[in-house]
Design an enzyme around this catalytic site. Structure first.
Site, PDB file in Angstrom:
ATOM      1  N   ARG A  66      76.579  76.546  16.737  1.00 23.45           N
ATOM      2  CA  ARG A  66      77.598  77.577  16.954  1.00 23.45           C
ATOM      3  C   ARG A  66      77.199  78.483  18.103  1.00 23.45           C
ATOM      4  NH1 ARG A  66      79.069  79.386  10.708  1.00 23.45           N
ATOM      5  NH2 ARG A  66      79.724  77.319  10.024  1.00 23.45           N
ATOM      6  N   SER A 159      83.582  78.012  11.332  1.00 24.83           N
ATOM      7  CA  SER A 159      83.837  78.476   9.976  1.00 24.83           C
ATOM      8  C   SER A 159      84.564  79.811   9.950  1.00 24.83           C
ATOM      9  CB  SER A 159      82.530  78.544   9.178  1.00 24.83           C
ATOM     10  OG  SER A 159      82.776  78.841   7.818  1.00 24.83           O
ATOM     11  N   HIS A 160      83.921  80.841   9.404  1.00 21.82           N
ATOM     12  CA  HIS A 160      84.552  82.143   9.186  1.00 21.82           C
ATOM     13  C   HIS A 160      84.407  83.057  10.396  1.00 21.82           C
ATOM     14  CE1 HIS A 160      80.348  82.115   8.119  1.00 21.82           C
ATOM     15  NE2 HIS A 160      80.295  83.411   8.286  1.00 21.82           N
ATOM     16  N   ASP A 324      89.086  80.639   4.381  1.00 16.45           N
ATOM     17  CA  ASP A 324      88.521  81.041   5.675  1.00 16.45           C
ATOM     18  C   ASP A 324      88.974  80.128   6.806  1.00 16.45           C
ATOM     19  OD1 ASP A 324      87.023  78.787   4.964  1.00 16.45           O
ATOM     20  OD2 ASP A 324      85.258  79.519   6.038  1.00 16.45           O
ATOM     21  N   ASP A 326      87.865  77.400   8.366  1.00 17.15           N
ATOM     22  CA  ASP A 326      87.907  75.944   8.239  1.00 17.15           C
ATOM     23  C   ASP A 326      88.235  75.470   6.835  1.00 17.15           C
ATOM     24  OD1 ASP A 326      85.415  76.818   7.287  1.00 17.15           O
ATOM     25  OD2 ASP A 326      84.465  74.897   7.730  1.00 17.15           O
ATOM     26  N   ASP A 328      86.784  76.031   3.810  1.00 17.40           N
ATOM     27  CA  ASP A 328      85.789  75.693   2.791  1.00 17.40           C
ATOM     28  C   ASP A 328      85.365  76.894   1.942  1.00 17.40           C
ATOM     29  OD1 ASP A 328      84.248  77.006   4.688  1.00 17.40           O
ATOM     30  OD2 ASP A 328      82.735  75.431   4.871  1.00 17.40           O
ATOM     31  N   ARG A 329      85.778  78.099   2.289  1.00 17.04           N
ATOM     32  CA  ARG A 329      85.439  79.286   1.499  1.00 17.04           C
ATOM     33  C   ARG A 329      86.684  79.824   0.804  1.00 17.04           C
ATOM     34  NH1 ARG A 329      80.536  82.464   4.300  1.00 17.04           N
ATOM     35  NH2 ARG A 329      79.624  80.724   5.439  1.00 17.04           N
ATOM     36  N   THR A 392      70.134  77.888   0.727  1.00 14.89           N
ATOM     37  CA  THR A 392      71.483  78.024   1.272  1.00 14.89           C
ATOM     38  C   THR A 392      71.781  76.852   2.201  1.00 14.89           C
ATOM     39  OG1 THR A 392      71.431  80.421   1.098  1.00 14.89           O
ATOM     40  CG2 THR A 392      72.969  79.477   2.679  1.00 14.89           C
ATOM     41  N   GLU A 411      77.942  78.963  -3.800  1.00 19.23           N
ATOM     42  CA  GLU A 411      77.119  79.898  -3.041  1.00 19.23           C
ATOM     43  C   GLU A 411      77.785  81.269  -3.085  1.00 19.23           C
ATOM     44  OE1 GLU A 411      75.190  76.962   0.338  1.00 19.23           O
ATOM     45  OE2 GLU A 411      76.992  78.080   0.852  1.00 19.23           O
ATOM     46  N   SER A 413      78.189  83.203  -0.833  1.00 20.02           N
ATOM     47  CA  SER A 413      78.908  83.449   0.415  1.00 20.02           C
ATOM     48  C   SER A 413      80.321  82.874   0.366  1.00 20.02           C
ATOM     49  CB  SER A 413      78.127  82.864   1.598  1.00 20.02           C
ATOM     50  OG  SER A 413      77.837  81.497   1.377  1.00 20.02           O
ATOM     51  N   LYS A 424      81.884  72.413   0.334  1.00 20.84           N
ATOM     52  CA  LYS A 424      82.580  73.435  -0.443  1.00 20.84           C
ATOM     53  C   LYS A 424      84.056  73.377  -0.093  1.00 20.84           C
ATOM     54  CE  LYS A 424      80.701  77.020   2.680  1.00 20.84           C
ATOM     55  NZ  LYS A 424      79.474  76.386   3.181  1.00 20.84           N
TER      56      LYS A 424
END
Length: 601
Positions: A66, A159-160, A324, A326, A328-329, A392, A411, A413, A424
């Site tokens: 990233r 991600s987020h 989020d 992508d 996954d959260r 993690t 997790e 997060s 996730k």
């Protein structure tokens, strides 16, 4: 070189099939690589060998590589990493094989997808499945890999993290099981980025990602697929969709989902509205945008302010959720009630066998990341299930799932999931909560008081006790100060012993968490500094690998409360003395200059 194309979707109201548009295919890529040095032809495909040289900063973190968009737009930056990946894999793992490609819709994804496809073809990949408009959520990529028995897949996402030309972009590779590549592979990729000298690129036009269809370039094939279909098919085999549909059709139940202008905007209507019958107005921020509508697509109490305002306002819906960048959260809210991610996974696990058909025989095992609260531990103990505490990073769960040791995990997060895939899964978590609420209210007549999200959580605490938990994030700290703080803490734990007093707390042990994988024996060390006290309270410090700039310090505090009369306290109030102790022993303010966290959850 001409491409042969077969359309797979009707493009008119009369159902006529049109050929895939070649407009994009006639354009040259805007982000190309250096001039060609040598050419070769493989199976009617012209391959260019392009010289390159190593560039700095390509060490892969816990969730891929990233950086800021402008870094990836530098000459050969992305191309080097993709070629280094192929150099790191065994040829039999991809030559003439099938790979999956998709991302969260953020800025630079479509240009990056063209680069990835051409390098994949140049290295002998047989076929690429790519989501329409280059969109596939992270859990959907895992689902597609597993369904089609692909060799692996690329996920284009940070991600987020925020998106747009001045913000973040990311890339990671998932294995044939659908899980993120292990450190042994990402370390090898980094090693190859330090010595790379050429990039193999197929001389093919850009692919039009806007239409479903198959395009062939000699023996190399690109198929643009519906980003939702395979994922939705899988979810229908996990959940009782009729049970949820009955809940969402009730006039006395309201649901709202905030897609945060991120990738789940592409999934929300097909799943919640078209399949489950929810009203279209239940979806907010449902159009995926390259910059996430100038927002920060992180579903927590700070960044999902619009949803929080709705759920804590007058006449709030019964269940609110967000996902989020992508997909996954997740974040789960009841009316005037926030469900912590640590509690969420524990509550899902405790109710899964009754409410979710996929778990009708009971979960195989439960697991959480080390910083996540011990709420799940108590469920595992009561249900007599195997339990695992891992570092993690979702890849640590994947090994346990492949060995059939694990079914449900999470997790703190805001990541929750199960062994239906190897990532996730934000929408899975939302459907799990809809299933639990629907099951608990099955048979209730309109007008009867419904069991609420808060009711489910409080009943869980009464049975298992409450683990008060909070996380403080200090984002984009100066790396030197953050590393000095961690060094200070490591020195401190080397001198601590059982029974040492820290204010009102007595030390049980302090360590830098290390994990030995029970499946493959691999060891992950220095995964977070823990202070664990004799009453079960914990203080944990970690440097996060999910940011694109500077260092993010995460501070976790936890305290167990078995007394039902005290379980409704505000978490920040219940944890105040422990938070003050954590700031004192870490000297966080002195090392970082930060007076307050960026985010509190």
């Amino acid at each position: 070189m001409a491409a042969s194309t077969v359309s797979l979707v009707a493009r008119t109201a009369l159902g006529r099939h049109n050929l895939l548009s070649l407009k994009t295919a006639q354009k040259a890529s805007r982000f190309y690589v250096m001039a060609s040095s040598t050419n070769s032809t493989v199976a009617d495909l012209k391959i260019k060998s392009k010289p390159t040289k190593p560039v700095e900063g390509q060490k892969t973190g816990t969730s891929g590589l990233r950086k800021k968009v402008k870094v990836f737009q530098q000459e050969n930056y992305l191309a080097n990493w993709i070629q280094a990946l192929f150099n790191s894999l065994n040829p039999e793992d991809f030559e003439d094989g099938l790979l999956v490609l998709g991302g969260d819709g953020r800025y630079f994804n479509q240009e990056a997808a063209q680069i990835i496809i051409k390098i994949a073809a140049g290295n002998g990949v047989g076929k690429i499945l790519v989501g329409r408009d280059a969109i596939l959520s992270t859990p959907a990529v895992s689902a597609v890999i597993r369904k089609h028995k692909a060799n692996g897949g690329f996920i284009m996402s940070a991600s987020h993290n925020p998106g747009g030309p001045d913000y973040d972009w990311g890339i990671k590779f998932n294995y044939s099981s659908g899980q993120p590549a292990p450190e042994s592979v990402t370390d090898k990729i980094f090693g190859n980025t330090l010595s790379i000298s050429e990039i193999k690129v197929a001389d093919i036009p850009d692919v039009d990602f806007s239409c479903l269809g198959v395009t062939s370039y000699g023996k190399f094939i690109v198929e643009v697929i519906d980003p939702v279909a395979d994922y939705l098919d899988l979810l229908e085999n996990v959940f009782d969709f009729q049970l949820m549909k009955d809940l969402l059709s009730r006039p006395d139940f309201r649901f709202v989902f905030d897609a945060m202008h991120a990738v789940t905007g592409a999934y929300a209507k097909p799943i919640f509205v078209d399949r489950l019958g929810a009203n279209l107005d239940c979806i907010s921020n449902g159009v995926p945008l390259a910059d996430f509508g100038h927002g920060h697509p992180d579903p927590n109490l700070t960044y999902a302010k619009e949803l929080v305002s709705i759920m804590y306002g007058k006449n709030a819906p019964d269940l609110g959720a967000a996902s989020d960048g992508d997909g996954d959260r997740n974040m789960i809210l009841g009316r005037d009630f926030f469900v912590t991610p640590s509690d969420s996974v524990a509550i899902i696990a405790a109710n899964a066998q009754a409410a979710i058909p996929y778990f009708q025989n009971g979960p195989k095992g439960l697991a959480r990341s080390m910083p996540t609260s011990g709420a799940l531990d108590r469920v595992a103990a009561k249900l007599n299930l195997p339990f695992y505490e891992v570092p993690t990073g979702w890849k640590f769960f994947g090994n346990l799932m492949d060995a059939e040791k694990l079914s449900i995990c999470g997790e703190e997060s805001f990541g929750t999931g199960s062994d239906h895939i190897r990532e996730k899964d934000g929408i899975w978590a939302v459907l799990a909560w809809l299933s639990i609420i629907a099951y608990r209210n099955k048979g209730k007549k309109v007008g009867e008081k419904l069991v609420s999200v808060a009711d489910v959580a409080r009943e869980h605490w009464a049975t298992y006790g409450r683990n008060f938990f909070s996380r403080y994030d200090y984002e984009e700290c100066e790396s030197d100060g953050a590393n000095q703080m961690i060094g200070h803490l490591r020195d401190l734990i080397s001198r601590t012993k059982y029974g040492h007093k820290y204010g009102n707390y007595e030390l049980d042990f302090a360590d830098d968490f290390s994990y030995t994988d029970p499946v493959d024996g691999s060891v992950a060390s220095k995964q977070g500094i823990r202070f664990v006290f004799t009453d079960g309270s914990r203080i944990i410090f970690r440097l996060s690998g999910t940011g694109s700039a500077g260092a993010t310090i995460r501070l976790y505090v936890e305290q167990f409360e078995p007394d039902v009369s005290k379980q409704d306290m505000d978490a920040q109030e219940a944890l105040k003395s422990l938070i003050d102790l954590a700031l004192s022993i870490s000297k966080l303010r002195e090392f970082t200059g930060r007076e307050k966290p960026t985010v509190i959850t």
